[in-house]
Write a protein that holds these residues in place. Structure first.
Motif, PDB file in Angstrom:
ATOM      1  N   LEU A 477     -42.300 -11.834   2.981  1.00 10.61           N
ATOM      2  CA  LEU A 477     -41.952 -11.841   1.560  1.00 10.61           C
ATOM      3  C   LEU A 477     -43.163 -12.174   0.695  1.00 10.61           C
ATOM      4  CD1 LEU A 477     -38.476 -13.634   1.735  1.00 10.61           C
ATOM      5  CD2 LEU A 477     -38.989 -11.197   1.883  1.00 10.61           C
ATOM      6  N   ALA A 478     -44.342 -11.674   1.109  1.00 11.70           N
ATOM      7  CA  ALA A 478     -45.580 -11.936   0.385  1.00 11.70           C
ATOM      8  C   ALA A 478     -46.141 -10.684  -0.277  1.00 11.70           C
ATOM      9  CB  ALA A 478     -46.629 -12.516   1.340  1.00 11.70           C
ATOM     10  N   HIS A 479     -45.649  -9.529   0.117  1.00 13.23           N
ATOM     11  CA  HIS A 479     -46.243  -8.268  -0.336  1.00 13.23           C
ATOM     12  C   HIS A 479     -46.209  -8.130  -1.861  1.00 13.23           C
ATOM     13  CE1 HIS A 479     -47.450  -4.070  -0.196  1.00 13.23           C
ATOM     14  NE2 HIS A 479     -46.384  -3.750  -0.912  1.00 13.23           N
ATOM     15  N   ASP A 480     -45.067  -8.486  -2.483  1.00 13.22           N
ATOM     16  CA  ASP A 480     -44.931  -8.279  -3.920  1.00 13.22           C
ATOM     17  C   ASP A 480     -45.905  -9.130  -4.719  1.00 13.22           C
ATOM     18  OD1 ASP A 480     -42.978  -6.429  -3.464  1.00 13.22           O
ATOM     19  OD2 ASP A 480     -41.296  -7.811  -3.780  1.00 13.22           O
ATOM     20  N   PHE A 481     -46.010 -10.417  -4.393  1.00 10.61           N
ATOM     21  CA  PHE A 481     -46.918 -11.255  -5.185  1.00 10.61           C
ATOM     22  C   PHE A 481     -48.380 -10.941  -4.874  1.00 10.61           C
ATOM     23  CE2 PHE A 481     -46.971 -14.320  -1.590  1.00 10.61           C
ATOM     24  CZ  PHE A 481     -48.321 -14.658  -1.562  1.00 10.61           C
ATOM     25  N   ILE A 482     -48.661 -10.427  -3.669  1.00  9.30           N
ATOM     26  CA  ILE A 482     -50.034 -10.024  -3.349  1.00  9.30           C
ATOM     27  C   ILE A 482     -50.460  -8.861  -4.240  1.00  9.30           C
ATOM     28  CG2 ILE A 482     -51.526  -9.009  -1.577  1.00  9.30           C
ATOM     29  CD1 ILE A 482     -49.965 -10.622   0.513  1.00  9.30           C
ATOM     30  N   LEU A 483     -49.564  -7.903  -4.443  1.00  7.80           N
ATOM     31  CA  LEU A 483     -49.895  -6.749  -5.289  1.00  7.80           C
ATOM     32  C   LEU A 483     -50.149  -7.161  -6.735  1.00  7.80           C
ATOM     33  CD1 LEU A 483     -47.429  -4.012  -3.971  1.00  7.80           C
ATOM     34  CD2 LEU A 483     -49.852  -4.320  -3.434  1.00  7.80           C
ATOM     35  N   GLU A 484     -49.592  -8.300  -7.152  1.00 10.87           N
ATOM     36  CA  GLU A 484     -49.794  -8.773  -8.522  1.00 10.87           C
ATOM     37  C   GLU A 484     -51.116  -9.515  -8.703  1.00 10.87           C
ATOM     38  OE1 GLU A 484     -46.400 -11.149  -9.329  1.00 10.87           O
ATOM     39  OE2 GLU A 484     -45.007  -9.447  -9.415  1.00 10.87           O
ATOM     40  N   LEU A 485     -51.815  -9.819  -7.604  1.00  7.83           N
ATOM     41  CA  LEU A 485     -53.115 -10.482  -7.708  1.00  7.83           C
ATOM     42  C   LEU A 485     -54.147  -9.519  -8.269  1.00  7.83           C
ATOM     43  CD1 LEU A 485     -53.107 -12.371  -4.273  1.00  7.83           C
ATOM     44  CD2 LEU A 485     -52.672 -13.348  -6.536  1.00  7.83           C
ATOM     45  N   PRO A 486     -55.232 -10.012  -8.846  1.00  5.02           N
ATOM     46  CA  PRO A 486     -56.205  -9.132  -9.532  1.00  5.02           C
ATOM     47  C   PRO A 486     -56.699  -7.961  -8.698  1.00  5.02           C
ATOM     48  CG  PRO A 486     -56.691 -11.428  -9.992  1.00  5.02           C
ATOM     49  CD  PRO A 486     -55.581 -11.428  -8.998  1.00  5.02           C
ATOM     50  N   GLN A 487     -57.057  -8.204  -7.436  1.00  2.00           N
ATOM     51  CA  GLN A 487     -57.518  -7.119  -6.561  1.00  2.00           C
ATOM     52  C   GLN A 487     -56.565  -6.899  -5.389  1.00  2.00           C
ATOM     53  OE1 GLN A 487     -60.164  -9.522  -7.478  1.00  2.00           O
ATOM     54  NE2 GLN A 487     -60.461  -8.138  -9.216  1.00  2.00           N
ATOM     55  N   GLY A 488     -55.329  -7.302  -5.545  1.00  5.55           N
ATOM     56  CA  GLY A 488     -54.359  -7.089  -4.480  1.00  5.55           C
ATOM     57  C   GLY A 488     -54.768  -7.767  -3.185  1.00  5.55           C
TER      58      GLY A 488
END
Length: 622
Positions: A477-488
């Protein structure tokens, strides 16, 4: 100035590079010969080149003990006979060749020193990283860092710069002494008669420098420790308004370092002063003797010029070698803690011909296990078995031995009694790499590295397919917030991953464990520091992680414990009760009391399970 065992050990790191060292030594020996020839060329320069009345004369370079004179003309064809021409060409060739040899020789020896210290630093790091868990509990991080970086750096200066100096100045001194003896052996002996008055104090000061340098490195370690604590704990420092207190503490440690450093600095800088004092006594006596020798035509002005230049030039290597000797003493003091680390036993020793653990498929057994740390018993008579796919929860009050118990499985500690077996094989008979490849861990304080999200998830693995990484992140359940990071996935997380929230850090750690895909899982207080929303997400991610794995769970959260196949209740290092959540509550024993104390307020239902990255409400529980 005998070589101590510690210095001999330090120099042993040079041994793999003896070929380069030998080449450098030969080149520097040639440089020293060139320095001697340069001194001898002062005779023809003063006696012949500077005298306009001498034309076409031969240029004597040196008269050997047997009376044979070597002339510069012998190295030139007869067509070149002008004294100025011969001298000028000889000087240019000599200085040019000497410069090339000096460059090549110094770079070779400098390379040896740098390479040797690189090996030493690598050995220290490898030794530290293989230390048992207790080592890091008893050795402050700042001091370990100071030893690995600062103390080793002090030895680098000795083995590179000062080692090159030792050879260059040593050979130069020997050659120049030979020149002095050739020119006038009586004057040479007179110039050397007071030399022991300098050498003896240098040796005495060297021992003092070694002791002070060792203490200085300890003080430097104190500074590193204060810096490490205040930087990593900066929020606490600011929250309590302790900036001025920490600044004052750092200043006090700096002053202690200054006082200790000045002790060895004072001892080191006195050597040149002693040499200057020696020169002030010897030079007037030499001048008085030489004046009579020149008046009686026993020596020429050119001979005296050679002697004076060689004498001054010989004093410089002596001064420098005294300083180099003292710096080697300082390096020995600095290396004391380095070698203390290298002499430590590593965490565990693999048995000769250690077996490779195949993929875990049967059961894990703790057979009458006991463990004592520094003679203090921590675990006693621990016996239980767990089959593949079971979830075992460990509960108990703080200090009951829960974390120590699970640390025996990957051999962070070795049992002091009984045995831990995986598929019937004692873990002490297995190679560490094959054993730990079967185990994944998620702990309360998961460490993320100053690297990208991608590399943190793939930690320890290379050339991982993108689909696997994305699948692990989705399951955690980390994929969504990772994509929201500046460089994914290529976002740099910063030290210890502090740019993320606690729940996000835990889900990155869970993704790392999912990607490792180990059949055995250890969860040590993985949700104890999280808020309710973060805990809900992390619990769901943990549910995905635990599917099909044998899990050992240390938790204070009721939801995790309720789902365990079996609960082991520890007290005073022993298993007091075992059973399911319902059985233990019905029994009304130690677990029931712990439940009343720790879980009475936790009546929320178990968190939703996650399947394929989607949350799903669990079945009702009684």
């Amino acid at each position: 100035m005998l070589v101590s065992p510690q210095l001999r050990r330090l120099l042993s790191y040079v041994r793999p590079y003896l070929l380069r060292m030998s080449l450098g030594v030969v080149l520097l020996a040639f440089v020293a010969v060139g320095e001697g020839l340069f001194a001898l060329m002062l005779k023809p320069a003063v006696d012949y080149v500077l005298d306009p009345s001498i034309v076409g004369s031969r240029l004597p370079l040196v008269t050997l003990p047997g009376g044979r004179t070597i002339f510069l003309n012998a190295f030139f064809p007869p067509t070149i006979h002008n004294v100025w021409t011969i001298f000028a060409i000889s000087l240019v060739i000599l200085v040019s060749v000497k410069a090339v040899a000096e460059y090549l020789g110094l770079t070779q020896i400098q390379y040896v020193g740098h390479a040797a210290v690189t090996d030493l630093r690598n050995a220290v790091f490898a030794k530290i990283i293989r230390q048992p868990i207790g080592f890091f509990q008893h050795n402050p991080t700042g001091r370990v860092m100071s030893t690995t970086i600062n103390d080793v750096e002090r030895t680098r200066i000795a083995l590179s710069e000062y080692l090159a100096d030792l050879f260059q100045k040593g050979f130069t001194f020997i050659v120049l002494v030979a020149v002095l003896l050739l020119v006038n052996w009586k004057m040479a002996l007179g110039a050397a008669v007071l030399l022991p008055l300098v050498v003896l104090p240098v040796n005495k000061f060297g021992r003092k420098i070694r002791s002070s340098a060792e203490k200085s490195q300890t003080r430097l370690g104190d500074l590193s420790q204060i810096l490490q604590e205040t930087v990593s704990g900066n929020r606490i420092v600011k929250a309590f308004g302790m900036e001025e207190f920490e600044i004052g503490k750092f200043r006090q440690a700096s002053r202690r370092l200054l006082r200790e450093s000045m002790r060895w600095v004072r001892a080191a800088v006195i050597t040149p002063s002693l040499m200057d004092l020696l020169g002030a006594v010897v030079i007037p006596l030499i001048l008085l003797y030489a004046r009579d020798q020149i008046r009686m035509h026993a020596m020429t002005k050119g001979d005296f010029s050679v002697f004076l230049y060689a004498m001054f030039s010989a004093y410089m290597p002596v001064k420098r070698m005294g300083y180099v000797y003292q710096q080697f003493q300082a390096a020995q003091g600095a290396s004391a803690q380095v070698f203390a680390y290298l002499d430590r036993e590593e965490e565990v020793h693999e048995a000769p011909g250690a077996r490779q653990l195949r993929t875990f498929s049967g059961e894990i057994e703790f057979d009458n296990v006991g463990f004592a740390y520094e003679e203090a018993p921590v675990l006693r008579e621990i016996s239980f078995r767990t089959r593949k796919g079971e979830v075992i929860a460990l509960v108990g009050s703080s200090g009951a031995g829960k974390t120590t118990l699970v640390n025996l499985l990957p051999r962070f500690h070795d049992v002091t009694g009984g045995a831990v077996r995986i598929d019937g094989v004692d873990v002490r008979e297995l190679s560490l790499r094959s054993l730990r490849s079967q185990i994944a861990m998620v702990t309360q304080e998961n460490i993320l590295f100053h690297d990208t999200v991608w590399n943190n998830i793939c930690y320890g693995q290379t050339n991982v397919a993108e689909a696997r990484v994305l699948s692990a992140a989705q399951a955690a359940l980390a994929h969504d917030f990772i994509l929201e990071l500046p460089q994914g996935y290529h976002t740099l997380l910063g030290e210890r991953g502090q740019r993320l929230s606690g729940g996000q850090r835990q889900r990155i750690a869970i993704a790392r464990a999912i990607l490792k895909d180990s059949p055995i899982l250890i969860l040590d207080e993985a949700t104890s520091e999280l808020d309710s929303e973060s805990e809900r997400l992390v619990q769901a991610a943990l549910s995905n992680l635990m599917v099909g794995r044998t899990a050992f769970v240390i938790a204070h959260r009721l939801a995790t414990i309720r789902r365990a196949d079996r609960i082991l209740v520890l007290e005073d290092g022993q298993i007091r009760e075992t059973g399911t959540h319902g059985d233990l509550l019905a029994r009304g024993g130690l677990y029931a009391r712990l439940y009343d104390l720790q879980f009475a307020d936790d009546e929320s239902p178990a968190p939703p399970r996650a399947e394929n990255g989607q949350l799903r409400e669990p079945a009702s529980q009684s």
